[in-house]
Motif scaffolding. Structure first.
Motif, PDB file in Angstrom:
ATOM      1  N   THR A  45     -50.194-143.712  54.225  1.00  0.00           N
ATOM      2  CA  THR A  45     -49.128-142.781  53.856  1.00  0.00           C
ATOM      3  C   THR A  45     -49.719-141.531  53.208  1.00  0.00           C
ATOM      4  O   THR A  45     -49.281-140.410  53.488  1.00  0.00           O
ATOM      5  CB  THR A  45     -48.121-143.468  52.910  1.00  0.00           C
ATOM      6  N   LEU A  46     -50.728-141.715  52.386  1.00  0.00           N
ATOM      7  CA  LEU A  46     -51.407-140.576  51.755  1.00  0.00           C
ATOM      8  C   LEU A  46     -51.972-139.632  52.821  1.00  0.00           C
ATOM      9  O   LEU A  46     -51.743-138.418  52.780  1.00  0.00           O
ATOM     10  CB  LEU A  46     -52.530-141.095  50.848  1.00  0.00           C
ATOM     11  N   CYS A  47     -52.697-140.200  53.791  1.00  0.00           N
ATOM     12  CA  CYS A  47     -53.266-139.368  54.869  1.00  0.00           C
ATOM     13  C   CYS A  47     -52.171-138.676  55.656  1.00  0.00           C
ATOM     14  O   CYS A  47     -52.261-137.479  55.944  1.00  0.00           O
ATOM     15  CB  CYS A  47     -54.056-140.229  55.847  1.00  0.00           C
ATOM     16  N   ARG A  48     -51.160-139.436  56.010  1.00  0.00           N
ATOM     17  CA  ARG A  48     -50.095-138.893  56.850  1.00  0.00           C
ATOM     18  C   ARG A  48     -49.317-137.794  56.135  1.00  0.00           C
ATOM     19  O   ARG A  48     -48.827-136.858  56.772  1.00  0.00           O
ATOM     20  CB  ARG A  48     -49.185-140.012  57.339  1.00  0.00           C
ATOM     21  N   ALA A  49     -49.240-137.895  54.827  1.00  0.00           N
ATOM     22  CA  ALA A  49     -48.544-136.855  54.055  1.00  0.00           C
ATOM     23  C   ALA A  49     -49.321-135.537  54.109  1.00  0.00           C
ATOM     24  O   ALA A  49     -48.719-134.462  54.178  1.00  0.00           O
ATOM     25  CB  ALA A  49     -48.347-137.309  52.612  1.00  0.00           C
ATOM     26  N   ILE A  50     -50.652-135.620  54.102  1.00  0.00           N
ATOM     27  CA  ILE A  50     -51.474-134.397  54.119  1.00  0.00           C
ATOM     28  C   ILE A  50     -51.290-133.657  55.444  1.00  0.00           C
ATOM     29  O   ILE A  50     -51.395-132.440  55.519  1.00  0.00           O
ATOM     30  CB  ILE A  50     -52.971-134.735  53.876  1.00  0.00           C
ATOM     31  N   ASN A  51     -50.984-134.399  56.496  1.00  0.00           N
ATOM     32  CA  ASN A  51     -50.778-133.846  57.829  1.00  0.00           C
ATOM     33  C   ASN A  51     -49.295-133.591  58.118  1.00  0.00           C
ATOM     34  O   ASN A  51     -48.916-133.197  59.198  1.00  0.00           O
ATOM     35  CB  ASN A  51     -51.310-134.866  58.831  1.00  0.00           C
ATOM     36  N   ASP A  67     -48.288-124.167  50.410  1.00  0.00           N
ATOM     37  CA  ASP A  67     -47.536-125.407  50.613  1.00  0.00           C
ATOM     38  C   ASP A  67     -47.442-125.729  52.100  1.00  0.00           C
ATOM     39  O   ASP A  67     -47.391-124.816  52.930  1.00  0.00           O
ATOM     40  CB  ASP A  67     -46.125-125.283  50.032  1.00  0.00           C
ATOM     41  N   LEU A  68     -47.398-127.004  52.419  1.00  0.00           N
ATOM     42  CA  LEU A  68     -47.321-127.413  53.824  1.00  0.00           C
ATOM     43  C   LEU A  68     -46.055-126.847  54.463  1.00  0.00           C
ATOM     44  O   LEU A  68     -44.988-126.890  53.873  1.00  0.00           O
ATOM     45  CB  LEU A  68     -47.279-128.938  53.939  1.00  0.00           C
TER      46      LEU A  68
END
Ligand code: ADP
Ligand code: MG
Length: 243
Positions: A45-51, A67-68
């Motif tokens: 989830t951490l990785c997927r949030a960055i993307n 910001d994304l």
């Protein structure tokens, strides 16, 4: 040190399940950050949030101070800037190896077909699959497919590469061929966040090891310190099971 990714008090829930709890994390340019921790601790989830494959409920995530983006062309560009390699390869099944590595380049980076193919060949050669370019992904071994997936992400000239357990689905004899490519990237200064249980990789390539448990970053240390002297009982227990 120049911050590339800055996460500030990020929270994420799936229904009643609180999966990321006040995560604050800065990844500097050139950092190789290995993330470990028990299953279900929130690493993917951490990785997927960055993307931005997952939205967050509160807090902020910025890349190079911005910001994304929420949607549209800016989101497509973000996904190109933030390369991601998954456990399950995720190649386009109905495209050749070469097409897999050129599509994003022509569609998102707006390169000519010729330029995209040249770049693809260079990268496929580098990951050792240049002789497989006309094949379909299903005709390749798992290790070869994963190396194509890495080449595909690199072809976008990403600012950072995220790897989510890239070798977990591979037969043992193929793990090193993928890890070797990743070690090469790390040595060249690529910024990387790598979820893996390959502790040899962590020792060889990581600048930092994050240990996650229950949605929190419990430890954040250099590999030597983490492996020889983990602070928390959770990390000690986890290491005793995998080492
Ligand atoms: P890890 O990668 O560390 O194993 P994950 O980030 O995949 O952990 O998952 C964290 C928690 O969130 C787990 O309890 C998992 O079951 C749950 N989870 C993950 N994705 C979803 C989803 N799409 N819907 C509901 N729960 C999810
Ligand atoms: Mg996971």
């Amino acid at each position: 040190m120049e911050p590339l990714v800055v996460m500030t008090e990020v929270n994420k829930h799936y229904g009643d399940l609180h999966v990321l709890k006040d995560i604050s994390l800065t990844v500097n340019k050139g950092d190789v950050v290995v993330v470990i921790g028990p299953s279900g601790s929130g690493k993917s989830t951490l990785c997927r949030a960055i993307n931005r494959l997952e939205t967050i409920d509160s807090g902020s995530i910025a890349i190079e101070g911005r910001d994304l983006p929420e949607e549209g062309a800016a989101l497509a560009k973000l996904r190109a800037d933030v390369g991601m390699v998954f456990q399950s390869f995720n190649l386009f099944a109905h495209k050749t190896v070469l097409q897999n590595v050129t599509l994003g380049q022509t569609n998102v980076r707006k390169r000519s077909k010729k330029a995209a193919e040249e770049r693809a060949m260079e990268l496929l050669d580098r990951v050792g699959v240049a002789n497989q370019v006309s094949k379909m992904p299903s005709q390749l071994s798992g290790g070869q497919q994963q190396r194509v997936a890495i080449a595909r992400a690199l072809a976008m000239d990403p600012k950072i590469m995220l790897f989510d357990e890239p070798t977990s689905a591979l037969d043992p004899e193929m793990i090193n061929e993928v890890l070797d490519v990743m070690v090469g990237l790390a040595k060249e200064g690529m910024t990387m966040v790598v979820v893996t249980h390959e502790m040899g990789f962590a020792r060889k390539a990581a600048d930092r090891v994050l240990f996650m448990a229950d949605g929190r970053i419990v430890e954040d240390a250099d590999p030597e310190t983490f492996f020889t002297n983990p602070k928390s009982a959770r990390a000690k227990d986890f290491l005793s099971k995998i080492l």
